[in-house]
Design a protein around this motif. Structure first.
Motif, PDB file in Angstrom:
ATOM      1  N   GLU A 110      12.655   6.345  -4.163  1.00  0.00           N
ATOM      2  CA  GLU A 110      12.167   5.129  -4.232  1.00  0.00           C
ATOM      3  C   GLU A 110      12.877   3.888  -3.254  1.00  0.00           C
ATOM      4  O   GLU A 110      12.170   3.141  -3.022  1.00  0.00           O
ATOM      5  CB  GLU A 110      13.210   4.743  -5.801  1.00  0.00           C
ATOM      6  CG  GLU A 110      12.448   5.301  -6.880  1.00  0.00           C
ATOM      7  CD  GLU A 110      11.168   4.460  -7.229  1.00  0.00           C
ATOM      8  OE1 GLU A 110      11.019   3.362  -6.888  1.00  0.00           O
ATOM      9  OE2 GLU A 110      10.191   5.081  -7.584  1.00  0.00           O
ATOM     10  N   ASP A 111      13.931   4.229  -2.498  1.00  0.00           N
ATOM     11  CA  ASP A 111      14.432   3.188  -1.373  1.00  0.00           C
ATOM     12  C   ASP A 111      13.554   3.534  -0.267  1.00  0.00           C
ATOM     13  O   ASP A 111      14.174   2.503   0.633  1.00  0.00           O
ATOM     14  CB  ASP A 111      15.753   3.560  -1.262  1.00  0.00           C
ATOM     15  CG  ASP A 111      16.299   4.912  -0.594  1.00  0.00           C
ATOM     16  OD1 ASP A 111      15.255   5.687  -0.583  1.00  0.00           O
ATOM     17  OD2 ASP A 111      17.450   5.274  -0.550  1.00  0.00           O
ATOM     18  N   ALA A 112      12.602   4.188  -0.166  1.00  0.00           N
ATOM     19  CA  ALA A 112      11.834   4.243   1.110  1.00  0.00           C
ATOM     20  C   ALA A 112      10.464   3.775   0.768  1.00  0.00           C
ATOM     21  O   ALA A 112       9.923   3.544   1.845  1.00  0.00           O
ATOM     22  CB  ALA A 112      11.718   5.802   1.435  1.00  0.00           C
ATOM     23  N   LEU A 113      10.146   3.376  -0.317  1.00  0.00           N
ATOM     24  CA  LEU A 113       8.904   2.799  -0.676  1.00  0.00           C
ATOM     25  C   LEU A 113       8.547   1.507  -0.115  1.00  0.00           C
ATOM     26  O   LEU A 113       9.532   0.632  -0.229  1.00  0.00           O
ATOM     27  CB  LEU A 113       8.692   2.713  -2.042  1.00  0.00           C
ATOM     28  CG  LEU A 113       8.595   3.946  -2.843  1.00  0.00           C
ATOM     29  CD1 LEU A 113       8.540   3.753  -4.358  1.00  0.00           C
ATOM     30  CD2 LEU A 113       7.381   4.811  -2.318  1.00  0.00           C
ATOM     31  N   ALA A 131       6.872   7.221   5.451  1.00  0.00           N
ATOM     32  CA  ALA A 131       7.016   8.402   4.944  1.00  0.00           C
ATOM     33  C   ALA A 131       6.148   8.683   4.084  1.00  0.00           C
ATOM     34  O   ALA A 131       5.606   7.977   3.469  1.00  0.00           O
ATOM     35  CB  ALA A 131       8.593   8.681   4.593  1.00  0.00           C
ATOM     36  N   GLY A 132       5.919   9.985   3.981  1.00  0.00           N
ATOM     37  CA  GLY A 132       4.999  10.506   2.844  1.00  0.00           C
ATOM     38  C   GLY A 132       3.459  10.687   3.262  1.00  0.00           C
ATOM     39  O   GLY A 132       2.930  10.368   4.579  1.00  0.00           O
ATOM     40  N   LEU A 170       0.764  -1.282   0.048  1.00  0.00           N
ATOM     41  CA  LEU A 170       0.025  -0.001  -0.052  1.00  0.00           C
ATOM     42  C   LEU A 170       0.796   1.280   0.094  1.00  0.00           C
ATOM     43  O   LEU A 170       0.696   2.173  -0.836  1.00  0.00           O
ATOM     44  CB  LEU A 170      -0.933   0.079   0.997  1.00  0.00           C
ATOM     45  CG  LEU A 170      -2.100  -0.984   1.199  1.00  0.00           C
ATOM     46  CD1 LEU A 170      -2.793  -0.967   2.708  1.00  0.00           C
ATOM     47  CD2 LEU A 170      -3.073  -0.902   0.023  1.00  0.00           C
ATOM     48  N   HIS A 171       1.650   1.236   0.902  1.00  0.00           N
ATOM     49  CA  HIS A 171       2.731   2.549   0.831  1.00  0.00           C
ATOM     50  C   HIS A 171       3.543   2.627  -0.544  1.00  0.00           C
ATOM     51  O   HIS A 171       3.712   3.630  -0.914  1.00  0.00           O
ATOM     52  CB  HIS A 171       3.656   2.248   2.009  1.00  0.00           C
ATOM     53  CG  HIS A 171       4.595   3.518   2.051  1.00  0.00           C
ATOM     54  ND1 HIS A 171       6.124   3.409   1.671  1.00  0.00           N
ATOM     55  CD2 HIS A 171       4.309   4.720   2.377  1.00  0.00           C
ATOM     56  CE1 HIS A 171       6.626   4.785   1.843  1.00  0.00           C
ATOM     57  NE2 HIS A 171       5.661   5.453   2.395  1.00  0.00           N
ATOM     58  N   THR A 172       3.958   1.422  -1.122  1.00  0.00           N
ATOM     59  CA  THR A 172       4.563   1.652  -2.356  1.00  0.00           C
ATOM     60  C   THR A 172       3.564   2.261  -3.660  1.00  0.00           C
ATOM     61  O   THR A 172       4.028   3.139  -4.319  1.00  0.00           O
ATOM     62  CB  THR A 172       4.954   0.237  -2.821  1.00  0.00           C
ATOM     63  OG1 THR A 172       5.864  -0.218  -2.129  1.00  0.00           O
ATOM     64  CG2 THR A 172       5.705   0.244  -4.236  1.00  0.00           C
TER      65      THR A 172
END
Length: 266
Positions: free
Chosen positions: A116-119, A186-187, A105-107
């Motif tokens: 990208e590396d936080a997805l 995040a986000g 879901l976060h991605t």
């Protein structure tokens, strides 16, 4: 046999009647004649409206017709649309692998918003216990996930995976409130929280076709939504009661919205 950890929530004043009213309203809405003849069209409209509402609750409000026309490129709105479209396909996996689904879901929600590396990865600075805890095992600081955050996500996953038998409305409310309080990603983490709650209603069979856009209820009562979510985070009986009553009301509004959509289409 261990006691159900969420059962005491139904003893809070006015919570059980509110949950019963939500159940009745949803059952009534799901019998709308339009769902027999034009169910796909109704579902598509619900998905659009839920995504627009979720993005608005995240602080990114857009006119529904502009979104429908495809002229809105805002990445948070686009993420909310991706998430809404993915819910039916994730419902079966949700109770089996909750943390995997949260990452998915976060991605979907945060693509184009965070690196990208936080997805799909819990963000230490967004959860409780950041900077505390030790150890290099799962959930430890060496893995990048604070101990407190990892433990609370595991506890939440346990509830989703069958650790409670309370009404799906109560479980969905707890999933939603806990993820809002934790902000593990995040986000646009609110988009993830609202989607996870919707998945709970779908996967438990309360709303098997994903037609109750609870986000519309949250948006209609946005000040109450924000205040009740903050109250939930305190963990006090009054705070929990406030959030559970709000959530049940939002479910009722979502049911009313489904009836309205059915009337428009059917």
């Amino acid at each position: 046999m261990a006691a159900d950890p969420l059962a005491p929530l139904l003893d809070l004043a006015d919570v059980a009647p509110a949950v019963d009213r939500a159940r009745e309203r949803v059952d009534q809405a799901l019998r709308h004649r339009a769902l027999r003849r034009q169910g796909g069209q109704v579902a598509a409209e619900v998905s659009l409206r839920s995504a627009v509402a979720s993005a608005a609750l995240e602080g990114y409000a857009h006119e529904r017709e502009a979104v429908r026309a495809g002229t809105v490129t805002d990445p948070v709105l686009q993420g909310a649309l991706r998430v809404a479209g993915a819910l039916p396909g994730l419902a079966d996996l949700w109770p089996k692998a909750p943390r995997q689904v949260l990452a998915r879901l976060h991605t979907l929600a945060a693509r184009g918003v965070v690196p990208e590396d936080a997805l799909g990865r819990p963000a230490p600075e967004h959860g409780p216990g950041s900077g505390s805890g030790a150890g290099s095992g799962p959930g430890g600081e060496a893995s990048g996930v604070p101990v407190a955050l990892g433990a609370r996500l595991d506890g939440l996953a346990g509830l989703v995976a069958g650790g409670t038998s309370v009404s799906p409305v109560v479980l969905a409310a707890v999933v939603h409130g806990e993820l809002l309080a934790l902000r593990p990603f995040a986000g646009p983490s609110g988009v993830v929280a609202r989607a996870a709650a919707r998945l709970t209603l779908i996967s438990t069979g309360f709303d098997p076709r994903g037609l109750i856009a609870v986000e519309l209820g949250h948006l209609e009562r946005e000040p109450e939504y924000v205040g009740a979510a903050g109250a939930f985070a305190t963990g006090t009986p009054d705070g929990l009661r406030s959030w559970l009553r709000h959530y049940a009301t939002a479910v009722e509004i979502g049911a009313d919205q489904l009836t309205g959509i059915g009337d428009e289409i059917g």
